[in-house]
Design an enzyme around this catalytic site. Structure first.
Site, PDB file in Angstrom:
ATOM      1  N   ASP A   1      24.696  -0.087 -55.838  1.00  0.00           N
ATOM      2  CA  ASP A   1      23.895  -0.204 -57.049  1.00  0.00           C
ATOM      3  C   ASP A   1      24.208  -1.598 -57.624  1.00  0.00           C
ATOM      4  OD1 ASP A   1      22.628   0.460 -59.589  1.00  0.00           O
ATOM      5  OD2 ASP A   1      24.677   0.693 -60.357  1.00  0.00           O
TER       6      ASP A   1
ATOM      7  N   ASP B   1      23.512  -2.937 -61.422  1.00  0.00           N
ATOM      8  CA  ASP B   1      24.002  -3.016 -62.798  1.00  0.00           C
ATOM      9  C   ASP B   1      25.245  -2.141 -62.999  1.00  0.00           C
ATOM     10  OD1 ASP B   1      21.774  -4.547 -63.081  1.00  0.00           O
ATOM     11  OD2 ASP B   1      20.726  -3.236 -64.468  1.00  0.00           O
TER      12      ASP B   1
HETATM   13 MG   LIG Z   1      24.314   1.009 -62.449  1.00  0.00          MG
END
Ligand SMILES: [Mg+2]
Length: 312
Positions: free
Chosen positions: A93, A95
């Protein structure tokens, strides 16, 4: 019923694991139903493996072991197969995983719509909005922003999480493929892909148009194409495994959000990285240390092996 090999790894957040901890944890493991530790190994002064065979279901075993009361140590339970170390594909992922920040918040600050974005985020967290709705609402606030300066200013602000350059470099050396799947936006996911030399990036595509008066490129306030949500991340992980011709057992999803859980569920393994308690509880394991390089311990690497991988 045959007993399957299990490995349990203890990773300390900072200090070395004490002998006292190791002995008490070993006693605890040996008292568990139908299991006994037949070998131990130090991966590092901070990380220790315990190998056991258990005829219990691994999920049942996990539930018992994750009850072990301990502070500042992560305990990871996984099947001890060749795929623990032999990783074919690791998906991240973006962020709050590859980078410390949430890109949408950086853009909101840039566009001076922080309050409105925070309000939408809160409603999403209270389950009043699903991911797609909250994304659409937040992106609509960005309508009219000039992309040229926006993209450059945000890229400058991105702070790569500690240990990420080392982890990605080392994994790449082993021949593992690396991808970023982001609920954020393509200019930034592609930027991280280039920075970290990953193999693949997928994120949401911001629609743009020419400003009627200046002719400069501006955001249209919506995204085009499939939204990268939890289902999309899971589907893409499986597609990449097929494309790279690697067994699903050799894949890992690393993320901090609820929308990373579906990909963790289909992957060979999943790591909740400094995640919210709900995500930690639902993920295959949690890692709450200061450096994502510690994922190497989860994959069974010793400090010497990590140093060797990271040499020039
Ligand atoms: Mg995230």
């Amino acid at each position: 019923m045959t007993a399957s090999p299990i490995v349990i790894t203890a990773i300390s957040h900072g200090k070395e694991l004490t002998k006292n901890f190791q002995q008490e944890f070993l006693n605890f493991l040996n008292k568990l139903n139908e299991s006994s530790v037949d070998e131990e190994r130090a991966l590092s002064p901070r990380a220790h493996d315990f190998y056991l065979r258990s005829s219990s279901n691994i999920e049942v075993l996990k539930n018992s072991i994750y009850q072990y009361p301990v502070e500042d140590v992560d305990i990871i339970v996984q099947a001890n197969t060749e795929y623990r170390k032999k990783k074919g594909l690791v998906v991240f992922d973006m962020d709050s995983t590859l980078i410390y920040q949430e890109v949408i918040e950086l853009i909101a600050a840039y566009a001076q719509v922080e309050d409105q974005v925070a309000e939408i985020t809160n409603r999403a967290m209270n389950n009043e909005l699903d991911f797609k709705q909250s994304l659409a609402e937040r992106v609509s606030l960005l309508k009219g922003i000039k992309t040229a300066t926006l993209y450059d200013e945000i890229k400058d602000k991105l702070k790569v999480t500690e240990g990420v350059p080392e982890l990605t470099k080392g994994l790449k050396k082993t021949g593992c493929k690396l991808a970023v799947l982001s609920g954020g936006f393509t200019p930034f996911a592609n930027f991280m892909k280039d920075t970290l030399q990953l193999d693949f990036a997928r994120a949401n595509v911001l629609a743009t148009e020419a400003d009627a008066t200046s002719g400069e490129t501006i955001l249209s306030g919506y995204t085009v194409g499939d939204v990268v949500d939890g289902e999309c991340k899971a589907k893409t992980l499986l597609e990449l495994a097929e494309e790279y011709n690697v067994p699903v057992e050799s894949t890992v999803m690393v993320g901090d959000g609820g929308n990373d859980l579906p990909a963790m569920a289909v992957a060979g393994f999943g790591i909740a990285w400094n995640a919210k308690p709900k995500v930690q509880a639902a993920a295959p394991c949690k890692l709450n240390t200061n450096s994502l390089q510690d994922a190497f311990y989860i994959f069974g690497y010793t400090d010497n092996e990590i140093a060797e991988l990271l040499e020039n």
